[in-house]
Design a protein around this motif. Structure first.
Motif, PDB file in Angstrom:
ATOM      1  N   ASN A 248      45.939 -65.833 -21.472  1.00 57.02           N
ATOM      2  CA  ASN A 248      44.677 -66.452 -21.071  1.00 57.02           C
ATOM      3  C   ASN A 248      43.948 -65.628 -20.009  1.00 57.02           C
TER       4      ASN A 248
ATOM      5  N   GLY B  78      40.336 -64.202 -20.684  1.00 54.24           N
ATOM      6  CA  GLY B  78      39.284 -64.588 -19.751  1.00 54.24           C
ATOM      7  C   GLY B  78      38.465 -63.419 -19.247  1.00 54.24           C
TER       8      GLY B  78
ATOM      9  N   PHE C  85      35.727 -68.131 -20.866  1.00 49.75           N
ATOM     10  CA  PHE C  85      35.961 -69.449 -21.444  1.00 49.75           C
ATOM     11  C   PHE C  85      34.760 -70.333 -21.146  1.00 49.75           C
TER      12      PHE C  85
ATOM     13  N   LYS D  65      33.266 -74.660 -21.690  1.00 53.12           N
ATOM     14  CA  LYS D  65      33.400 -76.037 -22.154  1.00 53.12           C
ATOM     15  C   LYS D  65      32.008 -76.630 -22.211  1.00 53.12           C
TER      16      LYS D  65
ATOM     17  N   SER E 286      31.076 -72.400 -17.772  1.00 49.15           N
ATOM     18  CA  SER E 286      31.749 -71.174 -18.222  1.00 49.15           C
ATOM     19  C   SER E 286      32.294 -70.392 -17.035  1.00 49.15           C
TER      20      SER E 286
ATOM     21  N   LYS F   6      40.567 -70.038 -17.234  1.00 49.66           N
ATOM     22  CA  LYS F   6      40.585 -71.186 -18.144  1.00 49.66           C
ATOM     23  C   LYS F   6      40.880 -72.490 -17.410  1.00 49.66           C
ATOM     24  N   GLN F   7      41.818 -72.452 -16.472  1.00 52.94           N
ATOM     25  CA  GLN F   7      42.180 -73.657 -15.736  1.00 52.94           C
ATOM     26  C   GLN F   7      41.029 -74.134 -14.868  1.00 52.94           C
TER      27      GLN F   7
END
Length: 183
Positions: free
Chosen positions: A75, A79, A84, A86, A135, A139-140
């Protein structure tokens, strides 16, 4: 044997992975730099454009760390290469969002506006008044920030009004049955 942990991670061109003492992994890429410290027991090697993760024993604790460590490093590489994001949807009459400078300003049916500031590593975009895109390269952190925005007005089960992830299914409840229907 861990099916995920044994897979080697291919490092794309333009990305540099270094493993320092104490299993501190640093990944540099076109979008930025990420650094994370992993358990000292895991064996992490970066050579010939691939990163491999191995475990010292067949202990249950080491087995559980094996796949986790490999996924976290993957990841990090993903990244700094692609990043990433959402996407959140706002559902409700009069519910909307807009970007003012580095702040996300939302009208969510409260008597006041809800203001969420953008951070250094997380970027917020509002392509439509009822859509928010979060963005970043971690990721976390992207997931946590999107969750914090969703907490401002979670979707309610009767009409489905609120902030939800794109594609999220909301379990709907039936309202009151009405007067005189129970006989």
């Amino acid at each position: 044997m861990s099916r995920i942990g044994v897979k080697p991670i291919s490092v794309p061109a333009g990305v540099e992975v270094t493993v320092a003492d104490g299993n501190v992994v640093t990944v540099k890429g076109p979008k930025g730099t990420l650094t994370k410290s992993f358990n000292k027991d895991m064996i992490i090697k970066s050579e010939n454009g691939t990163v491999t993760v191995a475990r010292p024993t067949e202990d249950k604790f080491h087995k559980s760390l094996h796949g986790l460590t490999r996924t976290l490093i993957f990841n990090m590489v993903e990244g700094v290469t692609n990043g990433f994001s959402k996407t959140l949807e706002i559902v409700g009459v009069g519910y909307r969002a807009q970007k003012q400078g580095k702040n996300l300003v939302m009208n969510l049916g409260f008597s006041h506006q809800v203001i969420v500031p953008e951070t250094d590593d997380i970027k917020i975009d509002v392509p439509q008044p009822n859509q928010i895109v979060v963005s970043g390269i971690d990721k976390q952190a992207v997931g946590q920030f999107a969750c914090e925005i969703r907490e401002k007005r979670p979707p309610e089960p009767y009409k489905g009004k609120g902030i939800r992830y794109t594609g999220e299914y909301i379990i709907r409840k039936e309202g009151k049955a009405g007067k005189g229907s129970k006989k």
